[in-house]
Design a protein around this motif. Structure first.
Motif: not given
Length: 342
Positions: A83-112
């Motif tokens: 969640v914190g990593w997605a926030q850094i993508l949104i606020y720091g790297s100026k990613w769209p929220t949906w894009k950062a959230t989707l990437l975080a969910l994909i990474v979470a599924c891969v890690f699990a």
């Protein structure tokens, strides 16, 4: 080391306390990021490496049959870090929220999926007495945990030890989680070295972050005190320098106490070297100006001397011409008298 067969009550209690801390420790940081809409000073590599650390950490805890709270820790820890990593993508790297959230969910599924596969593969081997694979997993978890805490040190180095962007409540809770989890491992029937190393590394490096900022506060107390009297903050001062296109030099702070002067030794040495270079340049410029003036004077003298010589030569020529003119009539008269006598 064989898996734990019996968990003492003290280990369960301490492990539960540590789990509670590590299940919520990132919430203050996540809230701060959301409220300020900024993640300046919070490295994205830190959050990602910590999230990645949850995979081997979880595999190791489950394979070792730690108490249930400690087995839950890595899962909660990994989720909050993503969640914190997605926030850094949104606020720091100026990613769209949906894009950062989707990437975080994909990474979470891969890690699990990777964690589940490793547990199903390695746990039977570990129970049969083959400890090497699980031990390697524990070492990887320790390395990733330590690596995740190194990027903040890079941020502190850039700011002369100041900690920016990291919530102190989060850091305190995270340290407390590591401490109580370490005590849970200690109170088990057999102490697990790698499990203990995980928590010791985390606690030690986080104490370094606390110490770094405390030292920065001591070193800048004079200038911050003066700024407070002027109704300003240290960030206001940095903003003023930035508007002028300049950078605040560390040696510009007020060092009243002699025991703190060694902190600015390198900066002072650099300033002295720059001053010496400027003085040398000025001396060279003065020398060039003096040489130019001397050359000009010499040229003027040579020009004046040439003029005088030219004038003298012209006068001599004029004198010779006059003498010639004067002597010519005399000779003519003599000749005329000679003719008359004849």
């Amino acid at each position: 080391m064989a898996p734990q067969t019996e968990i003492p009550v003290a280990a369960n209690v301490l492990g539960t306390i540590g789990t509670v801390f590590w299940c919520v420790q990132l919430i203050p940081q996540i809230w701060t990021n959301y409220r300020t809409k900024s993640t300046t000073g919070l490295p994205g590599t830190m959050m990602f490496l910590w999230a990645l650390c949850g995979v081997p950490f979880g595999v190791y805890a489950i394979a070792q049959n730690f108490n249930v709270p400690i087995q839950v820790q890595p899962q909660a820890f990994m989720t909050l870090c993503l969640v914190g990593w997605a926030q850094i993508l949104i606020y720091g790297s100026k990613w769209p929220t949906w894009k950062a959230t989707l990437l975080a969910l994909i990474v979470a599924c891969v890690f699990a999926g990777v964690e589940a596969a490793l547990i199903l593969t390695l746990r039977p081997l570990y129970e049969e007495g083959n400890e090497t694979p699980v031990r390697v997993i524990g070492i990887i978890a320790a390395i990733l945990l330590a690596a995740g805490l190194l990027p903040p040190y890079g941020e502190m180095y850039k700011r002369h030890g100041r900690v920016v962007g990291i919530n102190w409540i989060f850091l305190s809770m995270d340290w407390s989680g590591a401490f109580f989890s370490l005590m849970a491992v200690v109170t088990q029937n057999t102490f697990d070295v790698l499990g203990g190393v995980l928590y010791i590394i985390c606690a030690f490096l986080e104490l370094g972050i606390f110490a770094s900022h405390l030292i920065w506060l001591v070193r800048t107390r004079s200038i911050r005190k003066q700024l407070k009297k002027d109704g300003k903050t240290f960030d206001d001062l940095l903003g003023e320098y930035e508007k002028r296109g300049e950078s605040w030099k560390w040696a510009e702070r007020d060092l009243d106490l002699g025991r703190l002067k060694f902190w600015a030794r390198k900066d002072k040495k650099r300033e002295e070297e720059e001053g010496e270079v400027e003085i040398e340049q000025r001396d060279l410029e003065k020398q060039d100006v003096s040489n130019s003036a001397a050359d000009a004077v010499e040229q003027q003298r040579d020009g004046a001397l040439d003029s005088k010589m030219a004038m003298a030569e012209a006068q001599n020529q004029n004198g010779n011409a006059e003498d010639t003119d004067a002597s010519t009539p005399t000779m003519v008269d003599g000749e005329n008298r000679a003719v008359d006598r004849a």
